[in-house]
Design an enzyme around this catalytic site. Structure first.
Site, PDB file in Angstrom:
ATOM      1  N   PHE A 204       0.597  -1.251   0.016  1.00 36.31           N
ATOM      2  CA  PHE A 204       0.196   0.116  -0.289  1.00 36.31           C
ATOM      3  C   PHE A 204       0.899   1.434   0.079  1.00 36.31           C
ATOM      4  CE2 PHE A 204      -1.903   3.853   1.917  1.00 36.31           C
ATOM      5  CZ  PHE A 204      -3.586   3.568   1.799  1.00 36.31           C
ATOM      6  N   GLU A 205       0.500   1.836  -0.697  1.00 36.06           N
ATOM      7  CA  GLU A 205       1.185   3.079  -0.848  1.00 36.06           C
ATOM      8  C   GLU A 205       0.187   4.504  -1.558  1.00 36.06           C
ATOM      9  OE1 GLU A 205       4.856   2.485  -3.606  1.00 36.06           O
ATOM     10  OE2 GLU A 205       5.966   2.462  -1.412  1.00 36.06           O
ATOM     11  N   ILE A 206       0.211   5.404  -1.366  1.00 38.69           N
ATOM     12  CA  ILE A 206      -0.119   6.460  -1.269  1.00 38.69           C
ATOM     13  C   ILE A 206       0.666   7.805  -1.454  1.00 38.69           C
ATOM     14  CG2 ILE A 206      -1.787   8.606  -1.846  1.00 38.69           C
ATOM     15  CD1 ILE A 206      -4.044   6.994  -0.587  1.00 38.69           C
TER      16      ILE A 206
ATOM     17  N   HIS B  52      11.956   1.854  -0.731  1.00 40.24           N
ATOM     18  CA  HIS B  52      11.449   3.251  -0.269  1.00 40.24           C
ATOM     19  C   HIS B  52      11.132   4.166   1.364  1.00 40.24           C
ATOM     20  CE1 HIS B  52       8.054   2.220  -3.854  1.00 40.24           C
ATOM     21  NE2 HIS B  52       9.614   2.203  -4.222  1.00 40.24           N
TER      22      HIS B  52
END
Ligand code: GDP
Ligand code: NAG
Ligand code: MG
Length: 429
Positions: A315-317, A352
């Site tokens: 999950f990443e925004i 990241h």
């Protein structure tokens, strides 16, 4: 005149029934989800129209290759957020308006999924959840990426589920292969050794290409160049709660660059020298290290060693412009040269996370407590009973990972001086 008045009554009843039928017909359209209004061409894009015109359906028949237009209706680069208030809490107006297309501006943003053709039914479930809980009201685009061409079934199924426009990109071989400086024999021996030690995905070549691609290349694919923000979605995830606001707007309007819902410790065996490479980068590029960063999230001894905390990147925004920045690309290239994607099994999650932790001021990293989420085997279920009821969540509170010993989310709260959500003490430990 009994017969006459009976007829009169019949007319009135008939007129009433007719008006009622007309009323229901005109008010019963299921907004937000439209049936495909065309066939599926061999092209690389499918699409839907939408009531607000945030997506245009008029390019569906164009042949591939296709790319999202730089200008998209509904996308505003500059607007005054105060003119378009979002319902962030149950007391805000509009909190319960979950039917129909959401009013207000759209951000220059897209969903992105890396997937194989064989992932189609697993990504279909993920899309269904994302659409039902959020995107059916917002109609954001969705970009799919694959190291092989997508087949017709994949395109048909995913396009039918996404309420925005869909785009399908094939990853160039240079972004999914061994760089020339990698010693193949050395890399092979590492995989052999990790197979024997049963390191998860330790013997896989494709998993390594995937991690390197997600670390260094997805945000530079041509299909993503026309967007500023992305939301990464993997196969077989679940969303547990309604999203009452647009998280892309939360990112943009609060100058957030990276966000997460779950954090945890990385497997030691996959990153023995990742921190050495990071320290080398910090020494060579002090200009990229942000003052007020999140080093305390990553290290317990002021940067000497890595505590293996990372944000779970399935999950990443996040901001694509940040990933495309010189700082991030320099970091990726420095790591790539050191070879740990192949001589070890560096994951894109620690890469990241370390980048966000060191090169962003800590305020630019956001925790989306409101987004209830599952990716096997971990669950993020918002903290506190009232919160879950307000958000209409269907996760079991006992599954929440946030405050357990193996989660790093407490550290994130402590380092940012944030108050933990009400009720966190009663959550599973
Ligand atoms: N196109 C493509 N996608 C892959 C490949 N391997 C993994 N992925 C995608 O990469 C992401 C991570 O892979 P996944 O199997 O979910 O790994 P995990 O979440 O770390 O267990 C998912 O979106 C997968 O669909 C591959 O060989 N080709
Ligand atoms: C969206 O962002 C991209 C990348 O920053 C930019 O090139 C494009 O013009 C933007 N489009 C809109 C509609 O703002
Ligand atoms: Mg996965």
């Amino acid at each position: 005149m009994a017969a006459g008045s009976a007829r009169y009554v019949r007319y009135i009843v008939f007129a009433f029934v007719a008006v009622t039928i007309v009323y229901f017909i005109t008010h019963s359209s299921y907004q937000g989800i439209r049936l495909q209004d065309g066939t599926f061409p061999g092209g690389s894009q499918g699409g839907h129209g939408s009531d607000t015109g945030t997506a245009s359906g008029d390019q569906q028949t164009s042949p591939q290759p296709n790319s999202p237009p730089a200008e998209r209706p509904g996308v505003m680069s500059d607007y005054d957020p105060k003119e378009y208030p979002m319902a962030m809490t149950p007391n805000d107006p509009g909190w319960n308006d979950l039917v129909g297309i959401a009013p207000g501006p759209r951000v220059n943003a897209t969903f992105v999924s890396l997937a194989r053709n064989s992932d189609v039914w697993d990504i279909a479930r993920s899309i269904r959840d994302v659409e039902d809980r959020f995107n059916r009201r917002y109609n954001y685009d969705w970009v799919f990426l694959n190291d092989k061409p997508f087949d017709d079934t994949f395109k048909k199924v995913t396009t039918s589920l996404v309420s925005g426009n869909t785009f399908y990109g094939e990853i160039p071989a240079e972004h999914w292969s061994f760089p020339e400086w990698i010693d193949q024999e050395k890399a092979r021996k590492v995989r052999e050794d990790m197979r024997e030690r049963k390191v998860i995905y330790g013997d896989s070549v494709s998993y390594r290409h995937m991690c390197r691609f997600e670390s260094g290349f997805f945000f530079r694919q041509p299909l993503l160049m026309n967007y500023e923000y992305y939301w990464r979605v993997e196969p077989s995830i679940s969303l547990f709660c309604d999203l009452h606001y647009d998280p892309f707007r939360v990112m943009k309007e609060n100058n957030k660059k990276y966000s997460f819902v779950l954090s945890l410790y990385e497997y030691k065996e996959t990153i023995p020298t990742l921190w050495d490479s990071t320290k080398k980068f910090m020494k060579n590029h002090p200009e990229h290290i942000a003052p007020g960063n999140s080093m305390r999230f990553l290290s317990d001894d002021g940067g000497e060693t890595y505590n293996r905390c990372h944000f779970w990147s399935n999950f990443e925004i996040g901001s694509l412009d940040w990933l495309r920045s010189k700082a991030y690309v320099d970091f990726f290239e420095s790591l790539d040269k050191d070879g740990g994607f192949f001589y070890e099994r560096w994951g894109d999650a620690p890469v990241h996370s370390i980048a966000a932790g060191l090169m962003l001021p800590k305020e630019e990293i956001h925790f989306f407590d409101d987004i209830g989420y599952f990716h096997g085997p971990f669950t993020h279920c918002p903290t506190g009973e009232q919160r879950k009821l307000d958000l209409r969540c269907h996760c079991n509170p006992k599954d929440n990972f946030d405050w357990r010993g193996y989660s790093c989310t407490s550290r994130y709260f402590d380092l940012n001086g944030l108050e933990k959500p009400e009720g966190w003490k009663d959550e599973p430990k």
